[in-house]
Scaffold this motif. Structure first.
Motif, PDB file in Angstrom:
ATOM      1  N   HIS A  88       0.882  -1.398  -0.168  1.00  0.00           N
ATOM      2  CA  HIS A  88       0.114  -0.069  -0.143  1.00  0.00           C
ATOM      3  C   HIS A  88       0.875   1.311   0.213  1.00  0.00           C
ATOM      4  CE1 HIS A  88      -4.333  -1.292   0.201  1.00  0.00           C
ATOM      5  NE2 HIS A  88      -3.676  -2.421   0.416  1.00  0.00           N
ATOM      6  N   ARG A  92       0.532   4.079  -2.965  1.00  0.00           N
ATOM      7  CA  ARG A  92       0.423   5.701  -2.753  1.00  0.00           C
ATOM      8  C   ARG A  92       1.717   6.238  -3.326  1.00  0.00           C
ATOM      9  NH1 ARG A  92      -0.681   3.500   2.518  1.00  0.00           N
ATOM     10  NH2 ARG A  92       1.273   3.994   3.169  1.00  0.00           N
ATOM     11  N   ASP A  96       0.968   8.983  -6.155  1.00  0.00           N
ATOM     12  CA  ASP A  96       1.403  10.362  -5.988  1.00  0.00           C
ATOM     13  C   ASP A  96       2.234  10.956  -7.192  1.00  0.00           C
ATOM     14  OD1 ASP A  96       0.122  10.596  -3.574  1.00  0.00           O
ATOM     15  OD2 ASP A  96       1.902  10.240  -2.552  1.00  0.00           O
TER      16      ASP A  96
END
Length: 141
Positions: A88, A92, A96
């Motif tokens: 995870h 992320r 981004d």
């Protein structure tokens, strides 16, 4: 401990009420991922070692859960929990980077060094098409 009175800090800096149910569900899922089941006694023993304090960040809560799983000798479950967190975290980071590239393209610029940016190969292969598509949408808006 009354979990409704304690706040934790999320990754984005927001303060939210601590939810013991979220921690229990994460532990249950980690047990299931290794083909096991977390009994109420298992959960009680693991959570007994977790010490949640006001304004603790979510990472520290998760670190404590990892240490508690290992202290209770649930090493396979702890490993699964850690790998899930790592996946995870990578997701992320990738999200981004893609967001940055989309915003960069929306400003009328295209990064020349896209291939040098560390990201999964599947994203690198589709990124030029994705960026071109987003750019068209943004320019036609």
């Amino acid at each position: 401990m009354s979990s409704t009175q304690i706040s934790i800090v999320k990754r984005d800096g927001k303060r939210v009420p601590f939810s013991m149910n979220k921690i229990k569900n994460a532990i249950r899922k980690a047990f299931l991922s290794v083909g096991s089941f977390a009994s109420d006694d298992d959960l009680t023993n693991i959570l007994h070692r977790v010490n949640i304090q006001e304004d603790m960040n979510v990472e520290e809560v998760q670190n404590q859960v990892e240490r508690s799983l290992m202290a209770e000798n649930y090493f396979a479950v702890a490993k699964s929990y850690m790998l899930y967190r790592q996946k995870h975290s990578e997701d992320r980071e990738t999200r981004d980077r893609i967001k940055f590239l989309i915003e960069y393209c929306a400003a009328g610029m295209l990064p020349v060094e896209v291939n040098l940016m560390p990201m999964p190969m599947s994203i690198k292969k589709t990124l030029p098409h994705l960026l071109a598509s987003f750019r068209k949408e943004i320019l036609s808006a």
